[in-house]
Every structure is written in C-alpha cells, then in structure tokens.
Motif scaffolding. Structure first.
Motif, PDB file in Angstrom:
ATOM      1  N   UNK A 115       0.335  27.705  12.337  1.00  0.00           N
ATOM      2  CA  UNK A 115       0.895  28.954  12.858  1.00  0.00           C
ATOM      3  C   UNK A 115       2.351  29.041  12.428  1.00  0.00           C
ATOM      4  N   UNK A 116       2.763  30.190  11.917  1.00  0.00           N
ATOM      5  CA  UNK A 116       4.152  30.328  11.490  1.00  0.00           C
ATOM      6  C   UNK A 116       4.412  31.677  10.858  1.00  0.00           C
ATOM      7  N   UNK A 117       5.375  31.690   9.932  1.00  0.00           N
ATOM      8  CA  UNK A 117       5.748  32.907   9.217  1.00  0.00           C
ATOM      9  C   UNK A 117       5.547  32.703   7.724  1.00  0.00           C
ATOM     10  N   UNK A 118       5.501  33.796   7.001  1.00  0.00           N
ATOM     11  CA  UNK A 118       5.546  33.743   5.542  1.00  0.00           C
ATOM     12  C   UNK A 118       7.013  33.893   5.146  1.00  0.00           C
ATOM     13  N   UNK A 122       9.878  36.786   6.232  1.00  0.00           N
ATOM     14  CA  UNK A 122      11.004  36.465   7.119  1.00  0.00           C
ATOM     15  C   UNK A 122      12.334  36.685   6.414  1.00  0.00           C
ATOM     16  N   UNK A 123      12.377  36.388   5.127  1.00  0.00           N
ATOM     17  CA  UNK A 123      13.602  36.512   4.341  1.00  0.00           C
ATOM     18  C   UNK A 123      14.110  37.949   4.298  1.00  0.00           C
ATOM     19  N   UNK A 129      17.627  32.291   7.331  1.00  0.00           N
ATOM     20  CA  UNK A 129      16.643  31.331   7.815  1.00  0.00           C
ATOM     21  C   UNK A 129      15.711  30.819   6.724  1.00  0.00           C
ATOM     22  N   UNK A 130      15.928  31.258   5.497  1.00  0.00           N
ATOM     23  CA  UNK A 130      15.030  30.881   4.406  1.00  0.00           C
ATOM     24  C   UNK A 130      15.819  30.164   3.311  1.00  0.00           C
ATOM     25  N   UNK A 131      15.314  29.008   2.895  1.00  0.00           N
ATOM     26  CA  UNK A 131      15.909  28.241   1.806  1.00  0.00           C
ATOM     27  C   UNK A 131      14.972  28.280   0.612  1.00  0.00           C
ATOM     28  N   UNK A 132      15.530  28.547  -0.563  1.00  0.00           N
ATOM     29  CA  UNK A 132      14.744  28.573  -1.792  1.00  0.00           C
ATOM     30  C   UNK A 132      15.122  27.377  -2.650  1.00  0.00           C
ATOM     31  N   UNK A 139       9.894  28.365  -1.133  1.00  0.00           N
ATOM     32  CA  UNK A 139      10.733  28.744  -0.008  1.00  0.00           C
ATOM     33  C   UNK A 139      10.348  27.960   1.247  1.00  0.00           C
ATOM     34  N   UNK A 140      11.340  27.631   2.067  1.00  0.00           N
ATOM     35  CA  UNK A 140      11.134  26.923   3.331  1.00  0.00           C
ATOM     36  C   UNK A 140      11.851  27.686   4.440  1.00  0.00           C
ATOM     37  N   UNK A 141      11.341  27.548   5.666  1.00  0.00           N
ATOM     38  CA  UNK A 141      11.849  28.297   6.820  1.00  0.00           C
ATOM     39  C   UNK A 141      12.550  27.359   7.790  1.00  0.00           C
ATOM     40  N   UNK A 142      13.699  27.777   8.267  1.00  0.00           N
ATOM     41  CA  UNK A 142      14.423  27.045   9.313  1.00  0.00           C
ATOM     42  C   UNK A 142      13.975  27.596  10.670  1.00  0.00           C
ATOM     43  N   UNK A 143      12.909  27.033  11.203  1.00  0.00           N
ATOM     44  CA  UNK A 143      12.341  27.543  12.456  1.00  0.00           C
ATOM     45  C   UNK A 143      13.281  27.325  13.632  1.00  0.00           C
ATOM     46  N   UNK A 144      14.087  26.274  13.609  1.00  0.00           N
ATOM     47  CA  UNK A 144      14.968  25.973  14.739  1.00  0.00           C
ATOM     48  C   UNK A 144      15.954  27.103  14.999  1.00  0.00           C
ATOM     49  N   UNK A 145      16.456  27.744  13.934  1.00  0.00           N
ATOM     50  CA  UNK A 145      17.457  28.792  14.112  1.00  0.00           C
ATOM     51  C   UNK A 145      16.855  30.115  14.565  1.00  0.00           C
TER      52      UNK A 145
END
Length: 203
Positions: A115-118, A122-123, A129-132, A139-145
């Motif tokens: 379960x999460x985001x694409x 999100x970007x 919140x997205x690192x490429x 791409x990776x997501x910073x879920x904590x923020x």
C-alpha cells in the motif's frame, strides 16, 4: 589458496577473505576500495565522512530496497532550520493524492501486496517528497515527511467541521425563534378570533 594474516596497530586484521576489527581503534582508520571509503573511529563507522560521530554516520544518500527499522529520532531541532514557513492548503493537497494497492515486479521490491503512492503522482503535488536516483532515474518516496502534511490537513478539516457546526447551531436557533414567533402569532390570532366570536354573540 590460503592468505597469510596481517595485523595493524589500529586493530585491523586481514585473514584470507575476512577482515576483522579489534582493539579500540584509537586513531582514524580508512579502507578504500575503488574509490569507496569507510572510516572507523572510536567504534563508529563513517561513510562519506572521515570523522564519524555515530555508530553509523553516513554523508550522502542511502538507498534501501528492503524494510528499514529505526528506533531512534530524526534531527528536527528548530535551531538548525531557517526559512520556516507554515503549510498552506494541506487539505487541498491531500485531496489530490491517490493511495493505491500494488505489487512490485519480480526482484524489484518486497513481495506481496503493498500500500502506498506512485512516486510520479505524488511528485506532481509534493516534489520535496520524491527523490530521483541520478543513475537509474528510479523514484523513491519519503513517506515520513507526509506526517506533517496530514497533521495540518486534519487541523484544516477540523476547522471546517467546527465552522459547519457553528452554522448549524445558528440555523437551529433561528428555526427555534421562527417557530416561537409563529406560535405567538397563532395565539394572538386565536385571541382575536375568540374576541370576535364573543362580540358577535353580544349583539
């Protein structure tokens, strides 16, 4: 082939393909392999830094393809920050997010339903919140923020709820007043009708 053992005063021993660290490592120790550097000092390990101040001190970006468990805190001292601005329209931003269920392609992530985001979606709303990855483009997501965004969204929603409750209370009060006024008119009308009947009877 068996390689001989090598020892050093700083507590490093190399035996065959095994590297052992012993002693107190009272001086900085660096292991370099094809430009990759690990630094040891006082029981701490540093990557990207020659002065590690923690058990594992990394300067740079860490990529993990599995689960990560953290039992400590993230540095968030106000004295380390500048350009502090409140989040605006967090609720509006959250309403544009789309949570999804998905599974990773074989060998590309954890198995089973997730379960999460694409990240690409999100970007568009929160690029911070997205690192490429500069090498792979993945791409990776910073879920904590996402947490402070959700907190502010809940607060904004609660303000809307309180405003609606106030409006509803005012509407109910106005309805009660209108009902009381109607009842008063009805009583007056009944009195007038009663007086009219008595007047006609006395003629």
């Amino acid at each position: 082939m068996t390689l001989p053992s090598f020892g050093a005063n700083n507590g490093i021993t190399l035996t065959n393909n095994s590297l052992s660290l012993g002693g107190s490592l009272s001086q900085a120790t660096t292991i370099n392999q094809s430009g990759f550097g690990m630094h040891f000092m006082g029981g701490n390990v540093g990557i990207g830094t020659t002065q590690p101040g923690y058990a594992l001190d990394v300067v740079g970006t860490i990529r993990a393809s599995g689960s990560m468990l953290a039992t400590n805190f993230t540095t968030s001292d106000r004295r380390l920050k500048t350009n502090i601005l409140p989040l605006r329209d967090a609720l509006g931003g959250v309403t544009h997010l789309r949570g999804v269920r998905y599974t990773f392609l074989p060998g590309k992530g954890p198995t089973g339903s997730q379960i999460g985001f694409l990240a690409q979606e999100l970007e568009q709303q929160y690029p911070e919140l997205v690192f490429t990855d500069p090498t792979t483009g993945l791409k990776a997501v910073n879920y904590a923020q996402l947490t402070p965004i959700l907190v502010e969204a809940i607060k904004e929603q609660q303000q809307q709820i309180e405003a609606l409750k106030t409006q509803a209370s005012s509407a109910i009060e106005r309805a009660k007043q209108a009902e009381a006024t109607t009842a008063s008119f009805e009583r007056r009308l009944q009195v007038l009708e009663s007086n009219g009947v008595r007047a006609q009877a006395g003629r």
